[in-house]
Design an enzyme around this catalytic site. Structure first.
Site, PDB file in Angstrom:
ATOM      1  CB  CYS A 260     -84.786 -66.023   8.973  1.00 28.06           C
ATOM      2  SG  CYS A 260     -85.317 -66.929   7.584  1.00 28.06           S
TER       3      CYS A 260
HETATM    4  N1  SAJ Z   1     -85.915 -55.067   8.142  1.00 28.34           N
HETATM    5  C1  SAJ Z   1     -85.970 -53.823   8.785  1.00 28.34           C
HETATM    6  N2  SAJ Z   1     -84.903 -52.979   8.674  1.00 28.34           N
HETATM    7  C2  SAJ Z   1     -83.779 -53.324   7.948  1.00 28.34           C
HETATM    8  C3  SAJ Z   1     -83.745 -54.600   7.305  1.00 28.34           C
HETATM    9  C4  SAJ Z   1     -84.814 -55.455   7.412  1.00 28.34           C
HETATM   10  O1  SAJ Z   1     -86.959 -53.487   9.440  1.00 28.34           O
HETATM   11  O2  SAJ Z   1     -82.850 -52.521   7.878  1.00 28.34           O
HETATM   12  C5  SAJ Z   1     -87.036 -56.000   8.304  1.00 28.34           C
HETATM   13  C6  SAJ Z   1     -87.674 -56.402   6.995  1.00 28.34           C
HETATM   14  O3  SAJ Z   1     -88.669 -55.468   6.634  1.00 28.34           O
HETATM   15  C7  SAJ Z   1     -88.254 -57.767   7.334  1.00 28.34           C
HETATM   16  C8  SAJ Z   1     -87.276 -58.331   8.357  1.00 28.34           C
HETATM   17  O4  SAJ Z   1     -86.529 -57.205   8.854  1.00 28.34           O
HETATM   18  O5  SAJ Z   1     -89.522 -57.623   7.936  1.00 28.34           O
HETATM   19  C9  SAJ Z   1     -86.312 -59.373   7.779  1.00 28.34           C
HETATM   20  O6  SAJ Z   1     -85.736 -58.790   6.655  1.00 28.34           O
HETATM   21  P1  SAJ Z   1     -84.488 -59.475   5.870  1.00 28.34           P
HETATM   22  O7  SAJ Z   1     -83.996 -58.448   4.886  1.00 28.34           O
HETATM   23  O8  SAJ Z   1     -83.501 -60.043   6.805  1.00 28.34           O
HETATM   24  O9  SAJ Z   1     -85.178 -60.590   4.989  1.00 28.34           O
HETATM   25  P2  SAJ Z   1     -85.389 -62.188   5.108  1.00 28.34           P
HETATM   26  O10 SAJ Z   1     -85.722 -62.573   6.495  1.00 28.34           O
HETATM   27  O11 SAJ Z   1     -86.297 -62.555   4.003  1.00 28.34           O
HETATM   28  O12 SAJ Z   1     -83.994 -62.832   4.652  1.00 28.34           O
HETATM   29  C10 SAJ Z   1     -83.015 -62.944   5.551  1.00 28.34           C
HETATM   30  C11 SAJ Z   1     -81.747 -62.804   4.731  1.00 28.34           C
HETATM   31  N3  SAJ Z   1     -81.655 -61.384   4.315  1.00 28.34           N
HETATM   32  C12 SAJ Z   1     -80.570 -60.604   4.340  1.00 28.34           C
HETATM   33  O13 SAJ Z   1     -79.552 -60.936   4.885  1.00 28.34           O
HETATM   34  C13 SAJ Z   1     -80.684 -59.297   3.634  1.00 28.34           C
HETATM   35  C14 SAJ Z   1     -80.699 -63.324   5.567  1.00 28.34           C
HETATM   36  O14 SAJ Z   1     -80.710 -62.599   6.761  1.00 28.34           O
HETATM   37  C15 SAJ Z   1     -80.904 -64.805   5.758  1.00 28.34           C
HETATM   38  O15 SAJ Z   1     -80.138 -65.470   4.755  1.00 28.34           O
HETATM   39  C16 SAJ Z   1     -82.342 -65.242   5.619  1.00 28.34           C
HETATM   40  O16 SAJ Z   1     -83.145 -64.229   6.185  1.00 28.34           O
HETATM   41  C17 SAJ Z   1     -82.520 -66.578   6.319  1.00 28.34           C
HETATM   42  O17 SAJ Z   1     -83.273 -67.381   5.765  1.00 28.34           O
HETATM   43  O18 SAJ Z   1     -81.880 -66.787   7.366  1.00 28.34           O
END
Ligand code: SAJ
Length: 421
Positions: A260
């Site tokens: 995403c």
């Molecule tokens: N990440 C970082 N630093 C941060 C947060 C995340 O490097 O501070 C990285 C993570 O390690 C990962 C990527 O970003 O590789 C994405 O992380 P994520 O926490 O956004 O996780 P996803 O993609 O599984 O889920 C996200 C949902 N998560 C959150 O909002 C916390 C949300 O953004 C969406 O509902 C979902 O993608 C979607 O399906 O759109």
């Protein structure tokens, strides 16, 4: 009344289960036979679904799966939850959405509600889906109802599940919005927030995920600069997080993974071109996030160099292949380009990830070992890329000659052999 879910993945299967638990007869559609068979055997394959729920609902005949779209004739409402990936040129691949809409159009009848949930560019529902569904001669807003409602699934999130996460809904007409909102309110506990059009709902989802992408890029840029300036970026972020208003912490990492956050902003970039607008911020953030694997391998070289070792021939344990902790998914994981670059630098690396087990790197099958299967003290460097909860970090700090931690998993200054991003 039966309702349908097209796409039984990490979005569709939890939604199908919640709809069945709400009392509907649910028919799940998927082109992958193994998913259809697993569901019909009550065998769960999605972390966020409670296996016993799936088993009971299938046994009670409340939920079934099929790849035969003729069953569409039996459903009054359908949610499309299929992937919207990018191709290698970062162009949207709408083929799954398009084929689902075409399959539905063949069986659509008066009163049917169709809701698109897949993350996509603003305009998709009106410009792509609506004409396909109207081909059958029915009129949107009168004969059938059409809306967009973005999925909000955070795989592995213990607190926010499909059932209790607020849901945004935007219909092609007020009647469409009402029909979609009523369906979700009969299934979900969270707020169902109505907006005036599908485009508003499509754009708000892109805003949510682009907001994360951009802010993670900022954290990554701070990490790169703090490293050069000899400042601890984690200490900086924790200090900034004491601001009780107008700030929320994002953290640097080895890069941006998942299906995403790295993907969705490019759907907007692609659509913006139609309006002669260049989404400079999205593109710059993408460059910074995509540069992190190189930065991580560069830091590994520097750390080994300080001990008089070359990365060429160095035994490196890479802890974590999944794109974030405590899940098995490694799609778009930044660890893949990190391993690629390590191979090119001649490193003798071994991947460790009990959640993943086995993965594909450049088409080749690669084993991801359990921590117990590898020799921590034998490695020249242990790289932590995914901070899985079940890694024994005390043991790692104790036994490893050198550690490069990209996820701030250790207490500050735990040992001089432990380096952090
Ligand atoms: N990440 C970082 N630093 C941060 C947060 C995340 O490097 O501070 C990285 C993570 O390690 C990962 C990527 O970003 O590789 C994405 O992380 P994520 O926490 O956004 O996780 P996803 O993609 O599984 O889920 C996200 C949902 N998560 C959150 O909002 C916390 C949300 O953004 C969406 O509902 C979902 O993608 C979607 O399906 O759109």
């Amino acid at each position: 009344a039966a309702i349908g879910v097209v796409g039984l993945g990490y979005v569709g299967l939890p939604l199908a289960v919640e709809k069945a638990k709400a009392g509907y007869n649910v028919i799940g559609f998927d082109v992958q036979q193994e998913k259809v068979e697993a569901v019909n055997k009550g065998q769960n394959y999605i972390g966020d679904v409670i296996p016993a729920d799936l088993e009971a609902l299938v046994a009670a005949g409340k939920l079934m799966a099929t790849s035969d779209y003729h069953f569409m004739n039996d459903v009054d409402a359908i949610a499309i939850c299929v992937p919207t990936p990018l191709d290698i040129y970062k162009q949207p691949n709408m083929s799954y959405v398009e084929s689902s809409a075409k399959a539905i159009a063949k069986h659509i009848k008066k009163g049917t509600l169709v809701v698109l949930e897949s993350t996509t560019y603003p305009g998709t529902t009106e410009e792509l889906i609506k004409p396909i569904l109207e081909e059958a001669g029915l009129v949107c807003g009168e004969d059938f109802f059409l809306a967009y409602s973005p999925e909000r699934v955070d795989p592995g999130n213990k607190h926010f599940k499909t059932k209790n996460t607020p849901k945004v809904v935007g219909g092609m007409t007020p009647a469409c919005t009402k029909a979609a909102a009523a369906m979700y309110r009969s299934v979900l506990e969270g707020e169902v927030h109505e907006v005036s059009s599908p485009a508003v709902a499509e754009m708000e989802k892109i805003l949510e995920n682009t907001f994360r992408n951009i802010n993670i890029a900022l954290a990554n840029e701070m990490a790169i600069l703090c490293n050069k300036m000899g400042i601890d970026v984690w200490e900086v972020i924790d200090a900034a997080a004491t601001k009780p208003y107008g700030f929320m912490p994002f953290y640097p990492g080895p890069g941006l993974g998942g299906h995403c956050i790295p993907i969705d902003p490019w759907y907007l970039t692609w659509k913006a071109r139609e309006y002669n607008y260049h989404t400079r911020l999205i593109e710059t953030a993408g460059e910074i996030n995509d540069s992190m694997p190189d930065f991580v391998v560069q830091r590994c070289m520097e750390i080994l160099n300080e001990k008089g070792k070359a990365i060429n021939g160095a035994k490196i344990l890479v802890l974590g292949v999944a794109y974030k902790k405590d899940i098995a998914d490694y799609r778009e994981s930044p660890v893949l380009p990190i391993l690629d670059r390590m191979t090119k630098a001649g490193a003798d690396w071994t991947a460790v990830d009990p959640h993943v087990g086995e993965f594909r790197l450049n088409g080749e099958k690669v084993k991801a070992y359990n921590l117990e299967e590898v020799n921590l003290s034998d490695a020249d460097l242990v790289l932590i890329t995914t901070n899985h909860s079940d890694f024994n970090y005390d043991l790692i700090a104790d036994q490893a000659k050198l550690v490069f931690d990209t996820r701030n998993t250790f207490a500050k200054d735990i040992k001089e052999t432990v380096y952090s991003l």
